[in-house]
Design an enzyme around this catalytic site. Structure first.
Site, PDB file in Angstrom:
ATOM      1  N   TRP A   3      47.572  35.524   4.591  1.00 49.53           N
ATOM      2  CA  TRP A   3      48.076  34.532   3.652  1.00 49.53           C
ATOM      3  C   TRP A   3      48.345  35.119   2.271  1.00 49.53           C
ATOM      4  O   TRP A   3      49.281  34.698   1.585  1.00 49.53           O
ATOM      5  CB  TRP A   3      47.067  33.380   3.518  1.00 49.53           C
TER       6      TRP A   3
ATOM      7  N   ARG B 213      42.550  24.196   4.712  1.00 56.54           N
ATOM      8  CA  ARG B 213      41.142  24.157   5.079  1.00 56.54           C
ATOM      9  C   ARG B 213      40.550  22.750   5.052  1.00 56.54           C
ATOM     10  O   ARG B 213      39.396  22.563   5.435  1.00 56.54           O
ATOM     11  CB  ARG B 213      40.337  25.050   4.123  1.00 56.54           C
TER      12      ARG B 213
ATOM     13  N   TYR C 193      41.175  18.659  -2.208  1.00 58.40           N
ATOM     14  CA  TYR C 193      41.802  19.904  -1.739  1.00 58.40           C
ATOM     15  C   TYR C 193      43.212  19.941  -2.306  1.00 58.40           C
ATOM     16  O   TYR C 193      43.668  19.000  -2.961  1.00 58.40           O
ATOM     17  CB  TYR C 193      41.821  19.958  -0.208  1.00 58.40           C
TER      18      TYR C 193
END
Length: 226
Positions: free
Chosen positions: A106, A16, A10
């Site tokens: 976002w 997330r 990530y």
């Protein structure tokens, strides 16, 4: 028994992938925490399924979608409850929290519009979310399960906790409690004190953060805004 190998990829942020990281930390499961810098992402994006992150590799087999990853790990760690109903309740709570996070703007580039949208979100939607969660929690210790009476897990769930000593007081019932802490950490950045009028939920957050393996992870993880 052959140990599974886990590699979680990530960006260098919580985002997330933080729920899977919490589950790994809670259960004491070793994993490779690969963090991609934004400048490097365009050159490697095409090498990942759907060109998206996070991706969890289990013995080299890729798994996509953050909640699918977290749900898989929750089952590995014995964090899905002790009945099918409890498992469904945990899923519903996770989905409810996730629905709220998806409302956060976002991708809004205009700072003024973004601030207005966040203000509206926490004024209109957050109180409903908090009321629902606190009502669901009631006087229990954790979001799912009769934690006033059942401060233990089935022995097979304990066996799944890899190389970890766990006391009864440290056991959460499901992954929903961990996700609540993950989400509240982010919400608090956007709106400090947003849950102050919901003391039972604040107590839940404190209990999750006091779990030794979770506390250790929080203290040792890279410092990022989100």
């Amino acid at each position: 028994m052959t140990m599974q190998s886990y590699k979680l990829t990530y960006f260098n942020m919580r985002g997330r992938a933080e729920l899977p990281r919490y589950i790994f930390a809670y259960a004491g499961i070793a994993f490779e925490d690969r963090r991609v810098e934004w400048n490097d992402w365009p050159s490697i994006k095409k090498t990942f399924p759907l060109g998206k992150l996070p991706v969890l590799e289990v013995n080299g087999v890729p798994l996509t979608q953050s909640l699918a990853i977290a749900r898989f790990l929750a089952k590995e760690a014995g964090l899905v409850g002790n009945s099918k109903l409890a498992e469904a309740q945990a899923d519903a709570l996770v989905d409810t929290l996730n629905d709220f996070t998806l409302l956060i703007p976002w991708r809004e580039d205009n700072p003024q519009i973004k601030t207005q949208k966040i203000d509206m979100l926490f004024q209109s939607h957050a109180p409903k979310l908090l009321d629902h969660l606190q009502c669901h929690l009631g006087d229990r210790e954790w979001l799912v399960g009769d934690s006033n009476k059942e401060k233990h897990r089935q022995s097979d769930s304990r066996d799944r906790l890899h190389n970890r000593e766990v006391t009864e007081a440290q056991l959460v019932e499901t992954w929903a409690d961990l996700y609540c802490h993950v989400c509240f950490t982010t919400f608090s950045v956007l709106r400090p004190g947003f849950a102050d009028d919901h003391p039972a939920l604040c107590g839940l957050i404190d209990r999750v953060e006091a779990i030794p393996n979770v506390a250790k992870w929080i203290q040792s993880r890279p410092t990022t805004e989100f």
